[in-house]
Enzyme design. Structure first.
Site, PDB file in Angstrom:
ATOM      1  N   HIS A 201       0.796  -1.228   0.000  1.00 57.83           N
ATOM      2  CA  HIS A 201       0.000   0.000   0.000  1.00 57.83           C
ATOM      3  C   HIS A 201       0.830   1.281   0.000  1.00 57.83           C
ATOM      4  CE1 HIS A 201       1.008   0.005   4.261  1.00 57.83           C
ATOM      5  NE2 HIS A 201       0.627   1.266   4.307  1.00 57.83           N
TER       6      HIS A 201
HETATM    7  C1  UD1 Z   1      -2.255   5.504   5.709  1.00 60.89           C
HETATM    8  C2  UD1 Z   1      -0.977   5.978   6.412  1.00 60.89           C
HETATM    9  C3  UD1 Z   1       0.067   4.862   6.363  1.00 60.89           C
HETATM   10  C4  UD1 Z   1      -0.506   3.563   6.900  1.00 60.89           C
HETATM   11  C5  UD1 Z   1      -1.758   3.227   6.114  1.00 60.89           C
HETATM   12  C6  UD1 Z   1      -2.413   1.931   6.540  1.00 60.89           C
HETATM   13  C7  UD1 Z   1      -0.369   8.350   6.259  1.00 60.89           C
HETATM   14  C8  UD1 Z   1       0.562   9.298   5.602  1.00 60.89           C
HETATM   15  N1  UD1 Z   1      -0.383   7.106   5.717  1.00 60.89           N
HETATM   16  O1  UD1 Z   1      -1.937   5.287   4.336  1.00 60.89           O
HETATM   17  O2  UD1 Z   1       1.172   5.238   7.165  1.00 60.89           O
HETATM   18  O3  UD1 Z   1       0.453   2.541   6.768  1.00 60.89           O
HETATM   19  O4  UD1 Z   1      -2.694   4.313   6.297  1.00 60.89           O
HETATM   20  O5  UD1 Z   1      -3.464   1.603   5.676  1.00 60.89           O
HETATM   21  O6  UD1 Z   1      -1.018   8.692   7.198  1.00 60.89           O
HETATM   22  N2  UD1 Z   1      -9.150   4.841   1.267  1.00 60.89           N
HETATM   23  C9  UD1 Z   1     -10.354   4.207   1.193  1.00 60.89           C
HETATM   24  N3  UD1 Z   1     -10.995   3.881   2.366  1.00 60.89           N
HETATM   25  C10 UD1 Z   1     -10.481   4.191   3.579  1.00 60.89           C
HETATM   26  C11 UD1 Z   1      -9.259   4.870   3.646  1.00 60.89           C
HETATM   27  C12 UD1 Z   1      -8.595   5.180   2.485  1.00 60.89           C
HETATM   28  O7  UD1 Z   1     -10.850   3.918   0.117  1.00 60.89           O
HETATM   29  O8  UD1 Z   1     -11.110   3.867   4.615  1.00 60.89           O
HETATM   30  C13 UD1 Z   1      -8.426   5.158   0.023  1.00 60.89           C
HETATM   31  C14 UD1 Z   1      -8.696   6.570  -0.465  1.00 60.89           C
HETATM   32  O9  UD1 Z   1      -8.687   6.561  -1.831  1.00 60.89           O
HETATM   33  C15 UD1 Z   1      -7.490   7.348   0.015  1.00 60.89           C
HETATM   34  C16 UD1 Z   1      -6.409   6.292  -0.081  1.00 60.89           C
HETATM   35  O10 UD1 Z   1      -7.044   5.066   0.251  1.00 60.89           O
HETATM   36  O11 UD1 Z   1      -7.243   8.456  -0.770  1.00 60.89           O
HETATM   37  C17 UD1 Z   1      -5.266   6.536   0.839  1.00 60.89           C
HETATM   38  O12 UD1 Z   1      -5.725   6.711   2.186  1.00 60.89           O
HETATM   39  P1  UD1 Z   1      -4.824   7.542   3.215  1.00 60.89           P
HETATM   40  O13 UD1 Z   1      -5.413   7.506   4.575  1.00 60.89           O
HETATM   41  O14 UD1 Z   1      -4.526   8.893   2.636  1.00 60.89           O
HETATM   42  O15 UD1 Z   1      -3.440   6.789   3.199  1.00 60.89           O
HETATM   43  P2  UD1 Z   1      -3.093   5.233   3.236  1.00 60.89           P
HETATM   44  O16 UD1 Z   1      -2.448   4.868   1.957  1.00 60.89           O
HETATM   45  O17 UD1 Z   1      -4.225   4.407   3.721  1.00 60.89           O
END
Ligand code: UD1
Length: 374
Positions: A217
């Protein structure tokens, strides 16, 4: 999503709050909450809402027996500045109406960083659980979050000796540092028997010890099409010999689709599934033959489980998983990964669990926090 309570509706004073925001936070906060409960000290969770899908949030609260947070700030996804800024605004408002005795932060996500900035400016005592980890790779957003969170926290609760050394090298006082061990391992030990009973591998038609588990991820791995396709090529090669179960993170699913790489998920040896809840995932990993990951937490869990782990990154902020555990950092080159997988499957591995990763870290955290507060 846990029940939304409008900030300020219910007033909590003199509480200790722990901030959670995303999937890897929950298994760290759960034992901390229970340890405060055992000690009879008022403690509650604040959810920033960084993760919001059921599979990324609510299911963990249920399986880990966590209480509903006193507030969900509902920040959702966004750029780093948008997400961090939204947590800061929501948290500042909430904490000014409900001034806590202390704020605890776990891990290295954007919600952690936001919590540290708000607490420092509001003069709220702040403790960081998982302090001192450094990858020395500032292209990784979490590294920025770790450095700033540690710089602003009053109490630095480290999981391993390298954490202490990094903080001392950055000029922190020994008196601010307490090595408590790895709190996520408290959760692992507590739930391992129940997870094994679920027998998830059998549900997927797999025999214990006869499959690999893959998670991916990190933006550096999944947002770049060339890197992502190279990684999937390596996984396909491994899957020709050993079935690979791949619970796909939402970010990764979107990137695979937009890069036109969905075909890789149809390889007969790759079992691509939705993200799993904590118990299902532990059921899967605890019986795996090999783990391939770019996660931080999984490097630690595989070390404790004694299962070979290949970290698909150029570095790790968790070197103790290499010196003491089963981890090997192999980068993202497909040939190197396939070769390392072959070696991991053929060479026997010695299991050595790092000091203080003993399932009692949460009690040490509570003792360290209360010692500073009283
Ligand atoms: C975040 C953390 C990372 C952690 C990871 C675990 C930061 C910088 N990154 O990364 O350290 O290892 O979480 O998963 O804080 N999305 C969904 N549903 C959700 C959440 C996210 O669809 O419930 C999708 C969205 O498109 C979003 C993308 O995932 O834009 C990324 O989510 P985000 O929370 O920005 O970062 P992660 O890659 O999950």
């Amino acid at each position: 999503m846990p029940t939304q309570i409008k900030a300020g509706c219910i007033r909590f004073v003199s509480m200790i709050f722990t901030v959670v925001g995303a999937r890897p936070n929950y298994m760290k906060a759960a034992p901390i909450h229970r340890a405060f409960e055992r000690a009879g000290i008022p403690h509650a969770l604040i959810h920033t809402g960084q993760h919001y899908d059921r599979s990324m949030s609510d299911s963990f609260f249920e399986q880990l027996g966590m209480p509903t947070p006193v507030v969900n700030l509902g920040v959702g996804s966004g750029s780093h500045a948008e997400q961090t800024g939204a947590v800061m605004v929501g948290l500042e408002r909430y904490l000014s109406a409900n001034r806590p005795r202390a704020l605890l932060l776990v891990g290295d996500i954007n919600s952690t960083l936001a919590g540290a900035i708000v607490a420092a400016k509001a003069g709220i005592f702040c403790g960081h659980v998982e302090a001192g980890l450094r990858s020395r790779d500032r292209s990784m957003p979490e590294e920025i979050n770790r450095i700033v969170t540690d710089a602003l926290s009053n109490l630095l609760l480290t999981p391993s000796a390298d954490g202490d050394a990094n903080l001392l090298a950055e000029g922190r006082r020994q008196a601010d540092i307490v090595r408590v061990g790895n709190v996520m391992i408290d959760t692992l030990f507590e739930h391992l028997p129940a997870a094994r009973e679920l027998a998830l591998p059998a549900q997927l038609g797999l025999a214990p010890g006869a499959y690999a588990v893959l998670t991916l991820h990190r933006p550096s791995n999944v947002d770049d099409t060339d890197t992502l396709s190279g990684l999937l090529r390596a996984v396909t090669e491994i899957a020709n010999k050993l079935p690979v179960v791949f619970p796909v993170h939402p970010r990764t699913r979107k990137q695979i689709a937009s890069a036109g790489l969905n075909g890789a998920l149809e390889h007969p040896g790759i079992c691509a599934i939705e993200p799993l809840g904590y118990l299902d995932f532990l059921s899967l990993t605890s019986s795996a033959r090999l783990i391939l990951t770019d996660s931080g937490g999984l490097q630690e869990e595989s070390t404790v489980l004694g299962i070979p782990c290949l970290t698909l990154r150029e570095n790790t902020e968790r070197p103790v998983t290499i010196t003491h555990g089963t981890n090997r950092v192999v980068g993202t080159d497909s040939g190197t990964i396939a070769k390392a997988a072959h070696e991991a499957l053929t060479a026997p591995q010695e299991k050595r669990v790092p000091e203080l990763w003993d399932g009692r870290t949460a009690d040490r955290i509570v003792a360290a926090v209360m010692q500073r507060l009283t």
